[in-house]
Design an enzyme around this catalytic site. Structure first.
Site, PDB file in Angstrom:
ATOM      1  CG  ASP A 278      65.710  30.475  41.229  1.00  0.00           C
ATOM      2  OD1 ASP A 278      66.519  31.407  41.426  1.00  0.00           O
ATOM      3  OD2 ASP A 278      65.905  29.606  40.365  1.00  0.00           O
TER       4      ASP A 278
HETATM    5  C1  BGC Z   1      68.825  30.925  39.231  1.00  0.00           C
HETATM    6  C2  BGC Z   1      69.378  30.263  40.486  1.00  0.00           C
HETATM    7  C3  BGC Z   1      70.352  31.175  41.166  1.00  0.00           C
HETATM    8  C4  BGC Z   1      69.674  32.503  41.459  1.00  0.00           C
HETATM    9  C5  BGC Z   1      70.558  33.494  42.184  1.00  0.00           C
HETATM   10  C6  BGC Z   1      68.349  32.333  39.490  1.00  0.00           C
HETATM   11  O1  BGC Z   1      68.078  32.995  38.319  1.00  0.00           O
HETATM   12  O2  BGC Z   1      67.780  30.131  38.738  1.00  0.00           O
HETATM   13  O3  BGC Z   1      69.960  29.036  40.166  1.00  0.00           O
HETATM   14  O4  BGC Z   1      70.834  30.589  42.344  1.00  0.00           O
HETATM   15  O5  BGC Z   1      69.271  33.080  40.236  1.00  0.00           O
HETATM   16  O6  BGC Z   1      71.534  33.992  41.379  1.00  0.00           O
END
Ligand code: BGC
Length: 735
Positions: A278
């Site tokens: 993430d």
């Molecule tokens: C979130 C994810 C997301 C990623 C990319 C993160 O802050 O937890 O769910 O896919 O950002 O945008």
């Protein structure tokens, strides 16, 4: 264990193609320097959207230098084509970039939030929505989306419950499969599909106290029994990739968790696809306190099995030295890069890096009429009728003066968070929806009355609202949260209606007298509705319905669509009950045995206000007695149970018939009930249908104390009804 075909890569389209893709990847890999390999493992954010703290400066220079394998928050044919050109024309090997984007409930046409979609219990509808989301994303140059999100959650304080399918393992797992099928289609390499990424691996939804990014501590039994099955379901459906979670699990961050990433995902399940972290999760290993610096964070995450670093930049900074120093094996790097290149090859990018870049298709596909129609249908079927005393709903067609009161009556902020590239300007307000339905002669008088912003308790607007109520022959109260209150980084300790909305509701309901009042709720989580429920005769839970919001709500309010949604999460009586879930244990002193020494609260009931699976209809359904072929079966037998369901009302309607099972006594405690199957029946007034369920050995399996999946002989209880707290119970025995 996943079969070869389902282990993620190279998608198992056909053997010959797989073989050719592997050869193509090996040929490329053999030409790459260590630096180029590490570049493939680096993912950076593009500038089209922000989903975390901004960090990048000049990504184009890195792209040209071959230091980037993937760019996320990158979409739009023109934008992605230009970026792709930088890598193809300027980097040494010209390996195409992989463009990722969060398409969670729509790219441009926005469907209801995932929790709302889950409330439809309509798997084909969910698959169709995912298909359209993928078509639109792919038409806008995206290759890969970070969905489905399958985090089970029992805590409505956590803002990200809006992104998942709620509290139940079976419902979430079936929805995960439907979403993967919709996103990837029969062939993710087709230019109108995307590669999927199941997230957040794992147990993110169990953050302590519902506080975002907080610690998770749970037994391995609970992890495997409740939190992991939806991930396995998505992968078993062929999901191409996995995203790690932000949280710690039993004192180890998920992004460097050997049990999760190596033992379970690779060794037990045999997943061969790519693992991405993430957003800055590698960097966050320092804050968690398991790495002193970038180098240690990199070493731990790569050695645990991470293939791609989202946005930390740590791999490019430190991995080469770690390999040279022998702390990370180059074979581990090759394995990661191979997985990344497989994905690119399977998407067809190695043959044609611009195959998703078609401006004509982009213009035609986004927000097309059929897409809007599908969004409207799904929004209407996601709505849950929570209360309808005195048949306030559906509203009469002939009502000509409508008072539309509340902060959500005349706003386009009805998309919900994670709204992709959705545009508020495209969104149908509730006012417009009602006007479209009632035609030109109707008068709609709007008054906001109060705000839905936390802390804004101004009641000055209430008098105007009451004035409007006095003139109307029907009142619609549109209340709820702000659409960004259920989101990432959006935990709430008080899950009631924000601002002075309760006061507004009290006064409007008192003023209305005999004038019918229907309350429509827009929110992204189960809320504490106890006081509202006590005073409002009719409550319709509309979630965040998306682009066609107003039309879809009007469809239900005026009875063009008979509501059929069922809650995918329990709505508590008070936040004091949280975490709350229907498939709990009985305890040794269940409520109702001894009046004092019982597992209960002194001040509130144990039961939720609205239980899991609950939802009313404009018609009524009658359940006949459950019949079963025999009451004793062998462990390998499937038991057929059946019953007749009749529509006893005057309107056609959809009933979600739910089957729950309890293993009454086993070597480990089993929940009081667990959803094992459901069927969605469409019945005309007066019609009956015989519903048959097969209780298979699988449904009777559970993890014992050794974490082995077993079935044990003994007594089982079957319950079939229209929600988790209703329905006849009948017993059988496995001998
Ligand atoms: C979130 C994810 C997301 C990623 C990319 C993160 O802050 O937890 O769910 O896919 O950002 O945008």
């Amino acid at each position: 264990m996943l079969s070869d075909r389902k282990a993620g890569l190279p998608f198992g389209v056909d053997r010959e193609r797989d073989q050719a893709l592997c050869e193509q990847v090996e040929a490329l890999l053999s030409q790459m320097t260590l630096e180029e390999k590490i570049g493939q493992m680096n993912q950076v954010a593009g500038s089209r959207d922000t989903t975390g703290a901004p960090a990048n400066t000049d990504i184009e220079a890195d792209v040209r230098a071959g230091r980037v394998g993937s760019v996320f928050n990158a979409f739009g044919v023109e934008f992605t084509r230009e970026l792709q050109q930088q890598t193809i024309e300027h980097s040494r090997l010209g390996i195409p970039l992989l463009f990722g984007y969060d398409i969670i409930h729509g790219f441009r046409t926005i469907f209801p939030i995932p929790l709302g979609q889950a409330a439809s219990w309509h798997l084909e509808g969910i698959e169709r929505a995912a298909r359209i989301m993928a078509e639109e994303g792919a038409a806008a140059g995206v290759h890969w989306t970070f969905a489905p999100m399958v985090d089970i959650s029992r805590d409505p304080r956590w803002g990200r419950v809006m992104e998942g399918a709620g509290e139940d393992v079976l419902l979430t797992s079936r929805i995960a499969r439907a979403q993967v099928r919709g996103i990837q289609g029969a062939d993710p390499g087709a230019t109108d599909t995307l590669a999927a990424c199941v997230k957040h691996y794992a147990a993110y939804g169990a953050a302590e106290a519902g506080r975002e990014y907080n610690t998770v501590d749970m037994s391995e039994w609970r992890l495997r029994e409740h939190y992991l099955p939806p991930f396995l379901a998505a992968l078993d459906e062929g999901c191409a990739s996995v995203m790690t979670a932000f949280n710690t699990l039993n004192a180890i961050p998920a992004t460097c968790h050997p049990l999760l990433l190596d033992q379970i995902l690779r060794r037990e399940w045999g997943f061969k696809g790519m693992v991405v972290t993430d957003y800055t999760a590698v960097m966050e290993l320092e804050c968690h306190g398991v790495a002193e610096d970038a180098s240690e964070a990199t070493r731990k995450s790569v050695n645990a099995g991470v293939d791609m670093d989202m946005q930390s930049g740590y791999f490019v900074e430190t991995l080469s030295e770690l390999v040279q120093g022998g702390q990370v094996d180059e074979a581990r790097i090759d394995e990661a890069v191979r997985r990344i290149l497989w994905l690119k090859a399977a998407l067809g990018l190695l043959d044609d890096p611009y195959r998703y870049a078609d401006t004509e298709r982009e213009a035609q596909c986004l927000l097309s009429e059929p897409h809007r129609r599908a969004a409207r249908e799904q929004a209407a079927e996601s709505m849950v009728l929570l209360k309808n005393d005195g048949h306030v709903l559906p509203l009469m067609d002939q009502c000509q003066k409508v008072a539309l009161i509340g902060p959500l009556g005349n706003t386009q902020r009805l998309l919900g968070s994670w709204r992709g590239n959705g545009d508020h300007d495209d969104t149908v307000t509730l006012r417009e929806g009602i006007a479209n339905r009632l035609g030109e002669d109707a008068v709609i008088l709007c008054a906001q009355g109060a705000s839905n912003q936390i802390g804004d308790t101004d009641t000055a607007g209430i008098e105007d609202a009451l004035e409007v109520v006095r003139q109307a022959d029907v009142v619609v109260l549109a209340l709820g949260e702000d659409e960004d209150y259920a989101d990432e980084a959006a935990s709430r300790a008080d899950i009631g209606l924000p601002g002075a909305q309760l006061e507004l509701a009290r006064r409007v309901l008192a003023e209305a007298g005999d004038t019918p009042v229907a309350t429509v709720l827009f929110n992204g989580r189960p809320m504490d509705l106890t006081e509202l429920d006590a005073m409002a005769p009719a409550l319709l839970e509309a979630w965040w319905p998306g682009t066609e919001a107003g039309n879809a709500v009007a469809d239900v309010l005026f009875g063009d669509v008979n509501p059929s949604g069922r809650l995918p999460m329990s709505f508590p009586v008070s936040v004091g009950q949280v975490p709350i879930y229907y498939n709990a244990f009985n305890t040794g002193r269940p409520k109702g045995v001894d009046p004092k020494y019982a597992s209960q609260y002194l001040d509130i009931p144990n039961a939720p206000l609205y239980p899991f699976g609950f939802g009313l209809s404009y018609t009524t359904f009658d359940y006949g007695p459950i019949e079963m072929a025999c009451t004793e079966i062998a462990s390998e037998d499937t038991l057929e149970v059946r019953l007749t369901v009749t529509n006893t009302g005057e309107r056609a309607g959809i009933e979600v018939v739910q089957l729950y099972l309890q293993d009454v006594s086993a070597s480990v405690v089993r929940p009081i009930r667990e959803l094992k199957d459901f069927q969605r029946l469409s019945l005309a007034p007066g019609d009956s249908e015989c519903v048959t369920f097969q209780i298979t050995p699988d449904m009777r399996h559970f993890l014992n104390a050794e974490l082995d999946s077993v079935q044990e002989p003994g007594l089982f209880r079957v319950q079939i009804g229209h929600c988790s707290e209703s329905g006849e119970e009948i017993e059988f025995r496995v001998v």
